[in-house]
Design a protein around this motif. Structure first.
Motif, PDB file in Angstrom:
ATOM      1  N   ASP A 179      -3.007   0.217   1.949  1.00  0.00           N
ATOM      2  CA  ASP A 179      -3.140   0.726   0.583  1.00  0.00           C
ATOM      3  C   ASP A 179      -4.263  -0.013  -0.148  1.00  0.00           C
ATOM      4  O   ASP A 179      -5.068   0.595  -0.868  1.00  0.00           O
ATOM      5  N   LEU A 189      -5.204   4.425  -5.363  1.00  0.00           N
ATOM      6  CA  LEU A 189      -4.087   3.613  -4.870  1.00  0.00           C
ATOM      7  C   LEU A 189      -3.009   4.555  -4.349  1.00  0.00           C
ATOM      8  O   LEU A 189      -2.228   5.117  -5.117  1.00  0.00           O
ATOM      9  N   PRO A 225       2.298   2.494  -4.972  1.00  0.00           N
ATOM     10  CA  PRO A 225       1.223   3.483  -4.895  1.00  0.00           C
ATOM     11  C   PRO A 225       1.764   4.914  -4.919  1.00  0.00           C
ATOM     12  O   PRO A 225       2.948   5.164  -4.679  1.00  0.00           O
TER      13      PRO A 225
END
Length: 539
Positions: A179, A189, A225
């Motif tokens: 990520d 993200l 995320p």
């Protein structure tokens, strides 16, 4: 706080790579010991490769962490090296694979506040045991598909909130290493469903963050995320393009976790066809069309694509057990081949001697940091060859317990495809086939997870119709058939082997209380400490 979101899709980026020769996808594999980039074409041919080692730091007992920015730099460098070999006009996309279970705390402005905590970090062992033993622990495993083990981000988050509360107050986002790399490369993200399903925080039923798991972890969904499919496509950022040698906007496929992707490397993409990797550690996995976990929580279940999941289990102790046996029991042997020749002299079942191969504790199907290795059934009649063969048999019986847990989850396993360093040995091949009581097909596999990532990327950008094309790319070099008499011996021994773990749990706990500060690799006075084996990236 603002949440960086992803708006790019495959269709929006379909034209960002110019030229009719753009027929290559770079598989970017973020492993525990190295970052590797490999270029593949649509026939599965490897065209170019580059890799860079990544230091694993162990500043305190149980800690195993890495510098996230060093990994970002390694990705940029390796991509640039491969692009230099190929030419930028050949590259249709990048696609990612990553070691599972990593955890990294970021500030609200997305700067690292912690190193990247790897799957091999065991500091959260007590938290994992507590969660597993609590009411609802098994239900949590069955709901998320992730075992309650110190490798998992959920126990790690509990550890951080208990041991580093001030740090946690400043964390804006909790992410995995992939990520973070994607944020640095593409400015979004995001976390793919595959990686998210290995955090212990995702509900398998609806692919959404699990409220109970978030509460246990002490975080909110806004601190994680954005969830996206593994085939989601992002554009390469302008500031990164120059560093990699690729055009800005080059398609970047988010990709998946390395464990599920490893099945693609041996063509094990159909239900019933399991992939077995056996090197320093080992794993057994099968692709299914719906999530499944056995009633006792012995296996994991991770997403791969919207219609495919991977069920199985990883073991800590594979070839490392035989390495220990050579150092300890047969230091006079010249190489592994000579060692295995000695082991082969012992009869099937090692004359009633069993080895529990838990030199590095164990994962599937027990998922516990408690166990230690043991020989059981030792008599004066046993010789070195019995102890050596029992080590090989112990590893294969452990994998057989994983196979049994997979079947308890309702899976019909009809074929096993095996790869890995120790599988070059005919003794390992035969003992595994006998312990499974199944044909074991030896596959001429590709670059494991990196190839799987590239193939998934090809599907995402339309270069191949689906990942099923991999079945035509993998060559089976040999099929090892089980021997009926040997299979019967192992079938009789397997219940005894499995019951020994439960019987020894009180002993394991007592040993830990008696020697809580004694490391597993402590050396005797006057000797050098044993080197810690490299961690596997494919749990």
């Amino acid at each position: 706080m603002p949440h960086p979101t992803s708006t790019a899709t495959a269709s929006e980026n379909a034209g960002t790579t110019a030229g009719t020769r753009a027929d290559v996808v770079l598989g970017v594999d973020l492993g525990t010991t190295s970052t590797k980039v490999v270029a593949f074409d649509t026939r599965g041919r490897q065209l170019a490769t580059a890799s860079r080692g990544i230091d694993l730091d162990e500043p305190h007992a149980g800690h195993a962490v890495q510098d996230p920015d060093a990994i970002v730099d390694a990705v940029r460098t390796c991509v640039r090296d491969v692009v230099t070999q190929l030419g930028a006009d050949r590259v249709a996309a990048l696609s990612f694979s990553s070691a599972m279970h990593s955890l990294l705390g970021l500030s609200p402005t997305l700067d690292p506040l912690t190193p990247s905590v790897t799957w091999g970090d065991t500091r959260a062992a007590a938290q994992a045991e507590r969660l597993r033993a609590a009411t609802g622990g098994l239900a949590l495993h069955q709901r998320t598909g992730t075992p309650l083990h110190p490798m998992s981000p959920l126990p790690k988050l509990v550890w951080f909130h208990e041991q580093e509360p001030k740090l946690c107050e400043g964390v804006g986002f909790w992410v995995g290493i992939k990520d973070y790399v994607l944020w640095r490369l593409c400015g979004a993200l995001v976390v793919d469903h595959s990686t998210a399903s290995a955090t212990g925080l995702l509900s398998m039923a609806d692919l959404a963050w699990d409220g109970e798991a978030l509460a246990l972890a002490g975080i909110t969904a806004e601190q994680l995320p954005e969830l996206v499919p593994t085939t989601h496509v992002l554009p390469l950022g302008e500031d990164v393009a120059t560093a990699t040698g690729l055009p800005a906007g080059t398609r970047v496929v988010v990709g998946a976790a390395d464990g599920p992707l490893a099945n693609l490397g041996v063509g094990a993409v159909r239900p019933g066809v399991a992939a077995c990797s056996l090197g320093t550690s080992g794993a057994l996995r099968v692709v299914v069309d719906r999530p499944a976990v056995d009633p006792l929580g012995g296996v994991f279940c991770y997403a791969l694509t919207p219609t495919r999941w991977v069920v199985g289990g990883a073991i800590n102790n594979g070839g490392v057990v035989l390495g220990w046996a050579q150092d300890t029991l047969a230091p006079d042997t010249g190489d592994e081949a000579e060692l295995l020749e000695i082991a082969a002299r012992a009869p099937v079942g090692s004359g009633g001697l069993l080895m529990l191969p838990y030199l590095l504790s164990e994962r599937a199907p027990h998922w516990s940091a408690l166990p230690r290795g043991a020989y059981v059934g030792l008599t004066r009649a046993h010789r070195r060859e019995h102890l050596l063969r029992a080590a090989v048999e112990g590893v294969c019986l452990q994998l057989a317990t994983v196979l049994r847990a997979m079947r308890a989850a309702g899976l019909d396993i009809s074929e096993v495809r095996a790869t890995g360093g120790v599988m070059r040995s005919e003794l390992w091949q035969q003992v595994l086939a006998d312990a499974f009581d199944m044909d074991v097909r030896l596959a001429q596999g590709q670059e494991g997870s990196g190839f799987g990532a590239a193939l998934l990327g090809m599907e995402a950008v339309g270069l191949v119709p689906s990942i099923d094309v991999v079945e035509d790319m993998v060559e089976i070099t040999r099929t090892v058939h089980p021997r009926p008499a040997a299979a019967e011996v192992y079938r009789s021994l397997l219940p005894v082997f499995s019951e020994l773990y439960d019987a020894l749990v009180p002993t394991y706990r007592a040993l830990r209380r008696l020697a809580p500060s004694l490391p597993l690799d402590a050396a005797a006075p006057g000797t050098a400490p044993a080197a810690r084996p490299a961690a596997s990236a494919q749990p």
